[in-house]
Design a protein around this motif. Structure first.
Motif, mmCIF file in Angstrom:
data_model
loop_
_atom_site.group_PDB
_atom_site.id
_atom_site.type_symbol
_atom_site.label_atom_id
_atom_site.label_comp_id
_atom_site.label_asym_id
_atom_site.label_seq_id
_atom_site.Cartn_x
_atom_site.Cartn_y
_atom_site.Cartn_z
ATOM 1 N N GLN A 56 0.751 -1.306 -0.019
ATOM 2 C CA GLN A 56 0.197 0.000 -0.163
ATOM 3 C C GLN A 56 0.875 1.207 0.132
ATOM 4 N N LYS A 58 2.542 4.454 -1.456
ATOM 5 C CA LYS A 58 2.268 5.117 -2.491
ATOM 6 C C LYS A 58 2.932 6.508 -2.255
ATOM 7 N N TRP A 59 2.842 7.445 -3.187
ATOM 8 C CA TRP A 59 3.317 8.847 -3.216
ATOM 9 C C TRP A 59 2.102 9.550 -4.145
ATOM 10 N N ASN A 60 1.454 10.371 -3.467
ATOM 11 C CA ASN A 60 0.717 11.413 -4.131
ATOM 12 C C ASN A 60 1.599 12.503 -4.694
ATOM 13 N N ILE A 61 1.298 12.235 -6.320
ATOM 14 C CA ILE A 61 1.998 13.480 -7.016
ATOM 15 C C ILE A 61 1.061 14.578 -7.167
ATOM 16 N N GLU A 64 -5.435 13.367 -7.033
ATOM 17 C CA GLU A 64 -5.350 11.845 -6.694
ATOM 18 C C GLU A 64 -4.840 10.997 -7.718
ATOM 19 N N VAL A 65 -3.780 11.888 -8.177
ATOM 20 C CA VAL A 65 -2.770 10.832 -9.162
ATOM 21 C C VAL A 65 -1.606 10.320 -7.939
ATOM 22 N N THR A 66 -1.681 9.210 -8.112
ATOM 23 C CA THR A 66 -0.578 8.547 -7.063
ATOM 24 C C THR A 66 0.415 7.589 -7.928
ATOM 25 N N LEU A 67 1.621 7.399 -7.322
ATOM 26 C CA LEU A 67 2.541 6.584 -7.701
ATOM 27 C C LEU A 67 2.649 5.387 -6.679
ATOM 28 N N ASN A 68 2.168 4.213 -7.318
ATOM 29 C CA ASN A 68 2.069 2.957 -6.223
ATOM 30 C C ASN A 68 3.167 2.363 -6.240
ATOM 31 N N TYR A 69 4.282 2.946 -5.688
ATOM 32 C CA TYR A 69 5.676 1.960 -5.674
ATOM 33 C C TYR A 69 5.631 1.003 -4.962
#
Length: 144
Positions: A56, A58-61, A64-69
């Motif tokens: 879970q 993630k990084w909020n760019i 609501e656009v997230t980077l789910n690393y």
């Protein structure tokens, strides 16, 4: 059209195509097992150290656009575990094949020729006279 269907049927019925199909089916089942291992066992254990579930992360760019690393790291773990399992299976299979081949190695064949003690040409092992120099040969341990 009949020729095309006949060629296609021959292609499908070849052994290696069927082996490949079975491998893909087993690989798909194995993928789900490894994915479950990573998602349900490894990620929660790793989550203990970070205080949250590993996949879970993630990084909020922006909004609501997230980077789910975290999901990417889970996919990398899936790949590494699968590669390790496949490597281990292949290593065991190669080791077993090497042992089987080692056990099947033939003993050196008994010699079928000998050298004439007089003219040094190669002659049949059971010869009593040399065909080259016509010398009479003494019986040796090899011919008894």
């Amino acid at each position: 059209m009949k020729k095309f269907i006949k060629e296609f049927r021959e292609f499908i019925n070849r052994g290696n195509v069927m082996d490949m199909a079975v491998g893909i089916i087993i690989g798909g089942a194995f993928t789900s097992i490894v994915s479950s291992l990573v998602d349900d066992i490894i990620n929660p254990i790793l989550g203990l150290f970070g205080g949250m579930n590993f996949d879970q992360l993630k990084w909020n760019i922006l909004g609501e656009v997230t980077l789910n690393y975290g999901k990417f790291i889970s996919a990398v773990l899936n790949f590494l575990i699968m590669a390790l399992v496949i490597f281990t299976i292949m290593r065991v299979m190669n080791s077993a094949a090497a042992k089987l081949n080692h056990n099947k190695e033939e003993k050196p064949a008994a010699p079928t020729t000998k050298k004439c003690p007089y003219c040094k040409t190669e002659i049949a092992i059971d010869a009593t006279r040399c065909p080259h120099c016509t010398s009479m040969l003494e019986e040796t341990k090899e011919t008894k």
